[in-house]
Design a protein around this motif. Structure first.
Motif: not given
Length: 535
Positions: A1-6, A115-127, A162-169
């Protein structure tokens, strides 16, 4: 999935940003139908639409992943504007194709600490952005509650909660909103605890009513107008903004009657903030705006001659009437090519300058204060702002000033030629103020008016500089356009046409036939105007 981070590592730079995640709905099916053709179209859309649109909204593409991409913005407002421009532009491109060949993006936008790296971003904000994208309807834009809180009163669009939803992970539930193309659509959007089914039902209802995102205006909201105030005590996500006093019922096409009031002065949320300064108080004996009554003409004036209706008024050039072929085959919006007859009229030699705009501000007829050199083109102005100036100068001089029609603008820009640019088919050095048009070029601001050669009609800066508002309401093609050169208007117009490109655009936007559009009540730093009047 585009953008999902570890999960992240400690010690990296963190930033609060707006994250936009997008991918193509049904991409595998499209590749199965026409693998080479789909891939070629995908690359072309990225090159011609996705990349420049993200850049124009002050964003950065972090990475692409097959059919998807991930982008980062400092402003959630610009991220949502960018998302809507992409969806509307893709809808326009799809119109010439059968439905089974349509490329439609799903887009999710979230505001989060990443979290911002030179060529990627990570974290729940991305997920979260990636999860929103995965559940969005094809052609839709879903945003998180954090984004909604930042933009809810700044765009003339609707929001379906659309209300409050529980998203995966994702640990905590996320409040989700669907961006709707028209505030009036909110009242017809069925809200349910089972928001996914409610969203599908609302989409079906909008489609049947003929006021869906694509049916309302396939080439639609290339950005936006500030949102009208919601009803007292109501939730903007579930209430329809009040209509102007003169409004009537929705038309058969589902558009809102009437235009909203002009936007308030800058709130500091503009893409390029321009300091708001009070105009200097006039000294004793000094006119607020020096105006000389127009002098009667004793004999017909020759085309090509110029005049001013007042001291400090724009210099106007008399243009001869004529017939020309309007449009081109380079973009579907420029078709069909058709013959138009234009009556003689006068047009500003230059775009309205900051100095000329300041006179209107000093007269308290124009509310938005601009900073900059007097000879620079006035910019960061909406279509509604331009109307304030036209009302003022018409009243001050006794002459009926107006914006040029789209046909008049193209006729003037061509200057009697039929080539892509008035000087020829290809970009030439030192002819226009646009990106890639060679020196002189400053990416931060346009050149002062008159810095580049005039066209055969004696008009400057019709190529590049600032994109210029015209009188016409936006239509996705020229099918049904008037042939008499007059403005193609609609009673419930929400978007107006811009011509000429700007210094921020490449040369393809500066072609004489190139068209763009934007929400009539929203300011954008690259937008200005020039005036016209009939003779």
């Amino acid at each position: 999935m585009p953008g999902e981070s570890a999960s992240h590592d400690a010690g990296h730079l963190r930033r609060l940003v707006a994250v936009l995640a997008a991918d193509i709905a049904g991409y595998s099916r499209l590749m199965g139908l026409d693998e080479e053709g789909t891939l070629a179209r995908l690359k072309r859309h990225r090159r011609e639409l996705i990349e420049p649109t993200v850049q124009e909204h002050f964003g950065r593409i972090i990475k692409t992943n097959g059919d998807g991409f991930l982008a980062m913005f400092d402003s959630p407002l610009e991220a949502v504007r960018c998302a809507i421009v992409i969806q509307q532009s893709m809808a326009a491109r799809n119109m010439s194709l059968p439905p089974d060949q349509w490329i439609r993006y799903r887009i999710g936008v979230n505001l989060g600490d990443v979290i911002v790296d030179p060529d990627d971003i990570y974290g729940d904000g991305v997920n979260i952005a990636a999860r929103l994208e995965s559940i969005a309807v094809p052609g839709g834009v879903y945003i998180s509650g954090g984004v909604y809180e930042q933009i809810k009163n700044k765009l003339v669009v609707g929001y379906q909660s659309l209300g409050d939803e529980k998203l995966k992970n994702i640990t905590d539930p996320v409040r989700i909103y669907r961006v709707l193309p028209d505030p009036a659509a909110v009242s017809g959007a069925a809200l349910s605890n089972k928001w996914r089914w409610g969203g599908l039902a609302a989409a079906a209802l909008l489609s049947a009513a003929g006021i869906g995102w694509f049916a309302l205006n396939p080439d639609g909201l290339e950005n936006l107008r500030e949102m009208a105030a919601t009803a007292a005590g109501g939730d903007p996500a579930t209430s329809t903004p009040p209509e102007p006093p003169a409004a009537t019922a929705l038309s058969s096409s589902g558009t809102l009657p009437g235009l909203p009031p002009p936007p308030p002065p800058s709130t500091g949320n503009l893409p390029i903030p321009i300091p708001v300064i009070a105009p200097p108080a006039p000294s004793a004996g000094t006119q607020t705006a020096a105006v000389v009554p127009p002098q009667p003409l004793d004999r017909p004036q020759e085309p090509g001659t110029s005049f001013r209706d007042c001291q400090g008024c724009p210099e106007m050039v008399r243009l001869p009437g004529g017939t020309f072929r309007m449009g081109s085959s380079e973009d579907p919006s420029e078709l069909p090519i058709h013959q138009v007859h234009v009556a003689p009229f006068a047009m500003g030699r230059y775009p309205v300058t900051i100095g000329e705009w300041r006179q209107c501000v000093a007269a308290k007829a124009c509310k938005f204060v601009l900073d900059g050199e007097d000879s620079a083109p006035a910019r960061n102005l909406s279509w509604a702002d331009a109307q304030q100036y036209i009302t003022w100068i018409s009243g001050s001089t006794g002459q009926a000033y107006r914006l040029p029609s789209e046909a008049e603008w193209e006729y003037a820009a061509r200057g009697g030629t039929s080539s892509r640019y008035w000087w020829g088919e290809r970009v030439a050095p030192k002819m226009a103020n646009c990106k890639g048009c060679n020196e002189p070029y400053d990416p931060r601001q346009p050149a002062n008016v008159g810095s580049f050669p005039a066209n055969p009609f004696g008009l400057h800066d019709l190529t590049g500089s600032v994109a210029q508002w015209v009188a016409d309401c936006w239509h996705a093609t020229y099918q049904g356009a008037p042939a008499d050169g007059k403005a193609w208007s609609e009673p419930n117009c929400r978007e107006n046409v811009l011509r000429g490109g700007s210094w921020r655009n490449d040369a393809s936007y500066a072609r004489s036939a190139s068209r763009a559009h934007y929400d009539s009540g929203v300011r954008y730093p690259a937008h200005g105007f020039r005036v016209a009047r009939s003779l």
